[in-house]
Design an enzyme around this catalytic site. Structure first.
Site, PDB file in Angstrom:
ATOM      1  CE  LYS A  22      -1.484   1.580   3.996  1.00 47.66           C
ATOM      2  NZ  LYS A  22      -1.542   2.526   4.052  1.00 47.66           N
ATOM      3  CG  ASN A  23       2.467   2.562   3.875  1.00 45.34           C
ATOM      4  OD1 ASN A  23       0.786   3.185   3.380  1.00 45.34           O
ATOM      5  ND2 ASN A  23       2.845   2.300   4.579  1.00 45.34           N
ATOM      6  CB  CYS A 116      -5.596   9.444  10.630  1.00 42.48           C
ATOM      7  SG  CYS A 116      -3.574   9.025  11.245  1.00 42.48           S
ATOM      8  NE  ARG A 121      -0.453  10.580  10.231  1.00 42.21           N
ATOM      9  CZ  ARG A 121      -0.918   8.892   9.642  1.00 42.21           C
ATOM     10  NH1 ARG A 121      -1.650   8.269   9.520  1.00 42.21           N
ATOM     11  NH2 ARG A 121       0.170   8.377   7.945  1.00 42.21           N
ATOM     12  CG  ASP A 305       3.011   1.194   9.598  1.00 39.63           C
ATOM     13  OD1 ASP A 305       3.212   1.958   8.650  1.00 39.63           O
ATOM     14  OD2 ASP A 305       3.043   2.315  10.430  1.00 39.63           O
ATOM     15  NE  ARG A 397      -6.783   4.037   5.559  1.00 40.68           N
ATOM     16  CZ  ARG A 397      -5.680   4.673   5.926  1.00 40.68           C
ATOM     17  NH1 ARG A 397      -6.225   3.577   7.687  1.00 40.68           N
ATOM     18  NH2 ARG A 397      -5.047   5.208   5.533  1.00 40.68           N
TER      19      ARG A 397
END
Ligand code: EPZ
Length: 418
Positions: A22-23, A116, A121, A305, A397
């Protein structure tokens, strides 16, 4: 709304290829705005954040097609330079479109991406980098930037992943050359550099703290395969450590997970990493051991993460583990849910003390952020009884069909609409 029913207590046994990162795919999709011809991306994960990024590209005038794990972006028709509030809020990292918009259009109007679940952020480093590249930035009721970037010296006060990526993407469209100092060193930045250079850019230094970019007038199209998701891999390994058994994963460069593998080795798992796979084995009757201190840090440190999933595994262990979360203000939201499952964890600000217990028990728990959701699934697999996990929109997500991945590893898990 859907929930996951996870019946714990059975060791995992299986192997799978980890899906695309994803990143990495999110900044690469934003970078497609810099190309003059069509771009084909392989190994793209099917995630709600990716869908949101494709929606932004379409609203900016690109033609976008997604078939399975392949995405084709034709940016020839891109003409917009504004991103609506709704779109900015649709994806946490929508700010990553700022740099490429300025590089392509010389203008960008967007709103703050909003905080978030992890806390505020801020984007001050993004905006200071854009200013250092010669663009005017006003923050009067939103973010309004004018001027084609000139290039220059960007000095990041923190090695921010997103700010590094935004500076790279803006600098590619600059008239001169750029140096980015104190750049983040995450592997996803190497992936972005490789992608940009495939399209004809001249970017060097990704993986180090200093990145240089030669300005160019537009890039050509091409085809690229996105790297595997090291955080999804860390989550699945945490599930293996939690449930016991044997988990073998392919599709990720294990050097990118060295700090996580070291923790599982210290905790008593057998970890074997080869070029083409990594395997974690934990005998069911060999409890994990606590690991003295786990401090999150920018790459190559322990990834923030992976903190939640690894904590979930170590909640059942002999001894204690002290976590120090240095990256985000509010990254322990999974702790209260782990406690509902019988964990013994005390938090004080950015520190969490995990006192290992003999076992967890199933409970009704709710994910309140992406990696916390992965953590609760990992904990449930090692718990006795059934866990009902809700808040799956957070999980979707960043994990493509997590329940299917876990089933492939032998887990007793079912996703139902309720
Ligand atoms: C990226 O977020 C990742 N997201 C995050 O993954 C990851 O946790 C984070 O990097 C750290 O590795 C994506 O790549 C899409 P940062 P990013 O800028 O770029 C502060 C996940 O679960 N900061 O490196 O937003 C910030 O508050 C997500 O996949 C400023 O102060 O992270 C934080 O404390 C969660 N000002 C620190 O820097 C700024 O302008 C690191 O943030 C920007 C950041």
């Amino acid at each position: 709304m859907s929930v996951m029913y996870i019946r714990g207590g059975t060791p995992l046994e299986g192997e799978l290829a980890v899906h695309g990162a994803k990143n990495s795919v999110l900044p690469i999709l934003a970078a497609c705005l810099l190309a003059r011809g069509p771009v084909t991306l392989y190994n793209c994960p099917k995630l709600t954040d990716v869908t949101a990024a494709l929606g932004i590209l379409r609203r900016l005038g690109c033609r976008v097609k997604q078939e399975g794990h392949t995405i084709v972006v034709d940016p020839a028709g891109a003409s917009g330079c504004s991103i609506s509030e709704e779109q900015m809020r649709s994806m946490r990292s929508s700010i990553i479109f700022l740099g490429p918009l300025l590089a392509r259009m010389g203008e960008a109007h967007l709103t703050y991406p909003g905080g978030c679940e992890l806390g505020p952020r801020p984007i001050d480093l993004h905006l200071s980098a854009i200013r250092a590249l010669g663009c005017e930035v006003s923050e009067d009721q939103g973010i309004h930037c004018q001027g084609r970037p000139l290039g220059g010296e960007v000095q990041l006060a923190l090695p921010s992943v997103g700010a590094t990526e935004n500076a790279m993407l803006c600098a590619v469209g600059a008239s001169g050359s750029t140096t980015i100092a104190n750049a983040a060193r995450e592997p996803e930045i190497n992936d972005l550099q490789s992608f940009l250079n495939l399209l004809g850019a001249r970017v060097q230094g990704a993986g180090s703290s200093t990145i240089t970019v030669e300005g160019s007038r537009g890039l050509h199209g091409g085809e690229y395969t996105v790297m595997g998701d090291r955080i999804v891999a860390a989550t699945l390994l945490s599930a293996g450590a939690s449930a016991g058994g044997r988990v073998r994963l392919s599709g990720v460069d294990w050097r990118h997970l060295a700090t996580v593998l070291s923790v599982f080795h210290q905790a008593g798992c057998r970890v074997e990493s080869r070029l083409e796979y990594v395997e974690l084995i934990r005998e069911r009757n060999t409890p994990l051991k606590g690991v003295p201190t786990i401090r999150t840090a920018p790459y190559p440190g322990f990834p923030t993460d992976a903190q939640a999933p690894v904590m979930a595994a170590l909640a059942v262990s002999q001894g204690c583990t002290l976590f120090v979360e240095t990256m985000f203000d509010s990254r322990y939201r999974h702790v209260s849910e782990l406690i509902r499952m019988g964990a013994d964890i005390t938090t004080e600000g950015r520190v969490a003390l995990v006192r290992g217990v003999e076992r967890l028990h199933g409970a009704k728990v709710e994910a309140s952020d992406l990696r916390g959701g992965g953590a609760l699934a990992a904990a449930a697999l090692g718990a006795e009884g059934t866990t009902v996990l809700s808040g799956l929109s957070h999980i979707d997500r960043g994990y493509e069909e997590l329940e299917e991945m876990l089933k492939r590893l032998g887990a007793d898990v079912e996703r139902r609409e309720v």
